[in-house]
Design an enzyme around this catalytic site. Structure first.
Site, PDB file in Angstrom:
ATOM      1  N   HIS A 125       3.799  16.406  -2.041  1.00  0.00           N
ATOM      2  CA  HIS A 125       4.736  15.440  -1.469  1.00  0.00           C
ATOM      3  C   HIS A 125       4.418  14.025  -1.972  1.00  0.00           C
ATOM      4  O   HIS A 125       5.325  13.291  -2.406  1.00  0.00           O
ATOM      5  CB  HIS A 125       4.637  15.516   0.058  1.00  0.00           C
ATOM      6  CG  HIS A 125       5.472  14.520   0.790  1.00  0.00           C
ATOM      7  ND1 HIS A 125       6.583  14.881   1.518  1.00  0.00           N
ATOM      8  CD2 HIS A 125       5.352  13.176   0.948  1.00  0.00           C
ATOM      9  CE1 HIS A 125       7.119  13.797   2.067  1.00  0.00           C
ATOM     10  NE2 HIS A 125       6.377  12.755   1.741  1.00  0.00           N
ATOM     11  N   GLU A 126       3.156  13.634  -1.924  1.00  0.00           N
ATOM     12  CA  GLU A 126       2.776  12.279  -2.334  1.00  0.00           C
ATOM     13  C   GLU A 126       2.880  12.093  -3.844  1.00  0.00           C
ATOM     14  O   GLU A 126       3.247  11.013  -4.319  1.00  0.00           O
ATOM     15  CB  GLU A 126       1.354  11.964  -1.859  1.00  0.00           C
ATOM     16  CG  GLU A 126       1.180  11.991  -0.349  1.00  0.00           C
ATOM     17  CD  GLU A 126       2.141  11.060   0.373  1.00  0.00           C
ATOM     18  OE1 GLU A 126       2.500  10.006  -0.211  1.00  0.00           O
ATOM     19  OE2 GLU A 126       2.533  11.373   1.508  1.00  0.00           O
ATOM     20  N   HIS A 170       6.379  11.191  -4.690  1.00  0.00           N
ATOM     21  CA  HIS A 170       6.597   9.747  -4.523  1.00  0.00           C
ATOM     22  C   HIS A 170       6.072   8.989  -5.748  1.00  0.00           C
ATOM     23  O   HIS A 170       6.743   8.091  -6.276  1.00  0.00           O
ATOM     24  CB  HIS A 170       5.876   9.235  -3.275  1.00  0.00           C
ATOM     25  CG  HIS A 170       6.565   9.559  -1.991  1.00  0.00           C
ATOM     26  ND1 HIS A 170       7.883   9.238  -1.728  1.00  0.00           N
ATOM     27  CD2 HIS A 170       6.096  10.157  -0.860  1.00  0.00           C
ATOM     28  CE1 HIS A 170       8.194   9.618  -0.504  1.00  0.00           C
ATOM     29  NE2 HIS A 170       7.138  10.191   0.040  1.00  0.00           N
TER      30      HIS A 170
END
Length: 376
Positions: free
Chosen positions: A71-72, A75
């Site tokens: 998820h990170e 980003h």
């Protein structure tokens, strides 16, 4: 593995970005493993042996952390594609954070960087549900894939709540920013929404605890307080950035140049003459009269006291060649972002080829405090 100044453990790099684990992450790893092995897996898969149950729980917990990392990194990937530097990606007890070296410059970039987070979690939901559908109840993957799909779905939905510091808050900010053409308005709306959501979580957590679910209620209250603090910090940080924007470095850096000390000066003499004797905290180190490096109290604290008599400032200093630099006319916000991106307490200021002095974090904090007290 290696440690860092902030206590995190660097486990590797992806696209040149340090991947770090905060020690608190090991607590959530142990908690998830214990919860799965002690309650969920025995109830749903009683045929698993004790060894198989604990191995499955540990594998699932590790895949859960890998999901947060994915998820990170999503980003970080979109941020880099939009020209935003990424300082690091760190896993914490309550999730992860991709630390950016600056804010997106347009509403569209803000939206893309924020929206990819929930989108990546939903992609993992489809992936793990697909595994669960293929393997069914067979094997270790069958025992963990459905839980991983459900937890990633919960994370995606939670992250879509429209308030800071969640991805949904940044999506809300980008939408308000796009309609009003004012980033400040978007930040204020998203920050306030985040505070309201946090109050709601605290109230609901208190209600759950009062109804008998003490553990779940307390956790919800804790999360609510964390979200409230983060939302408040986001709003304050943006307002400070506004105060830094447009201000030249020369207006904030000390009028009195930082003291120059020779590279052969021992740490013992430095502490006695300059730090304790005159209360100085930042220094320019010279060799043959020419500036070659900088030194601050953090550098001094890393030298054992027993070595002060043998260690010189030249041994401990950070060479100027290894530091980024700014000019007197550069924007203060740019200089602060440069310090944040490199985790520096000061940055050298060069007027052409001449070292004019240092811009320190203490000077920036003093500048913000003066502006706040005078209402400027």
């Amino acid at each position: 593995m290696m440690g860092s100044n902030n206590g995190n453990i660097t486990i590797g790099h992806v696209w040149g970005i340090p991947i770090q684990i905060n020690p608190s992450t090991f607590l959530i790893l142990a908690l998830v493993t214990w919860t799965l092995a002690g309650t969920l897996l025995p109830a749903q898969y009683p045929e698993l042996s004790d060894v198989g149950r604990w191995l499955t729980a540990l594998l699932t917990a590790l895949l859960f952390l890998a999901s947060i990392l994915f998820h990170e990194l999503a980003h970080a990937w979109v941020a880099r594609r939009n020209g935003i530097p990424v300082v690091s990606v760190t896993l914490y007890i309550f999730g992860g954070i991709a630390q950016l070296g600056g804010k997106p410059k347009t509403p569209g970039a803000e939206f893309r960087v924020a929206a990819i987070g929930p989108a990546s979690s939903l992609l993992l939901v489809a992936f793990f549900y697909g595994i669960s559908w293929v393997v069914g109840d067979r094997g270790y993957l069958g025992a963990s894939s459905e839980w991983l799909a459900n937890i990633n779905l919960a994370l995606a939905l939670f992250n879509l709540l429209p308030g800071y510091p969640l991805d949904g808050g940044r999506i809300l900010e980008s939408i308000v920013w796009g309609f009003t053409r004012k980033q400040q308005t978007g930040v204020r709306v998203a920050g306030t929404a985040g505070q309201i959501i946090a109050y709601g979580l605290i109230a609901f957590g208190g209600y759950r605890a009062f109804q008998g679910d003490v553990t779940g209620g307390v956790w919800m209250v804790i999360i609510g307080f964390i979200l409230h603090n983060a939302a408040t910090t986001e709003k304050r940080a943006f307002l400070q950035q506004e105060q830094l924007a447009g201000t030249p470095v020369s207006q904030v850096m000390g009028i009195v140049r930082e003291p120059e000390i020779p590279a052969e000066l021992t740490m013992q003499d430095l502490v006695e003459r300059h730090i304790l004797g005159q209360g100085q905290a930042s220094f320019i180190v010279t060799a043959a009269g020419n500036p070659v490096g900088v030194l601050n109290l953090r550098d001094v604290s890393q030298v054992p006291r027993t070595d002060w008599g043998q260690t010189t400032t030249g041994d401990v200093m950070t060479p100027l060649t290894e530091l980024p630099r700014v000019g007197p006319d550069d924007e203060l916000l740019t200089a602060v972002q440069l310090m944040d991106a490199n985790q520096l307490l000061q940055v050298p200021v060069f007027d052409g080829t001449r070292l004019a002095g240092l811009l320190t974090r203490d000077e920036v904090i003093r500048h913000l405090r003066l502006r706040s007290e005078t209402g400027l």
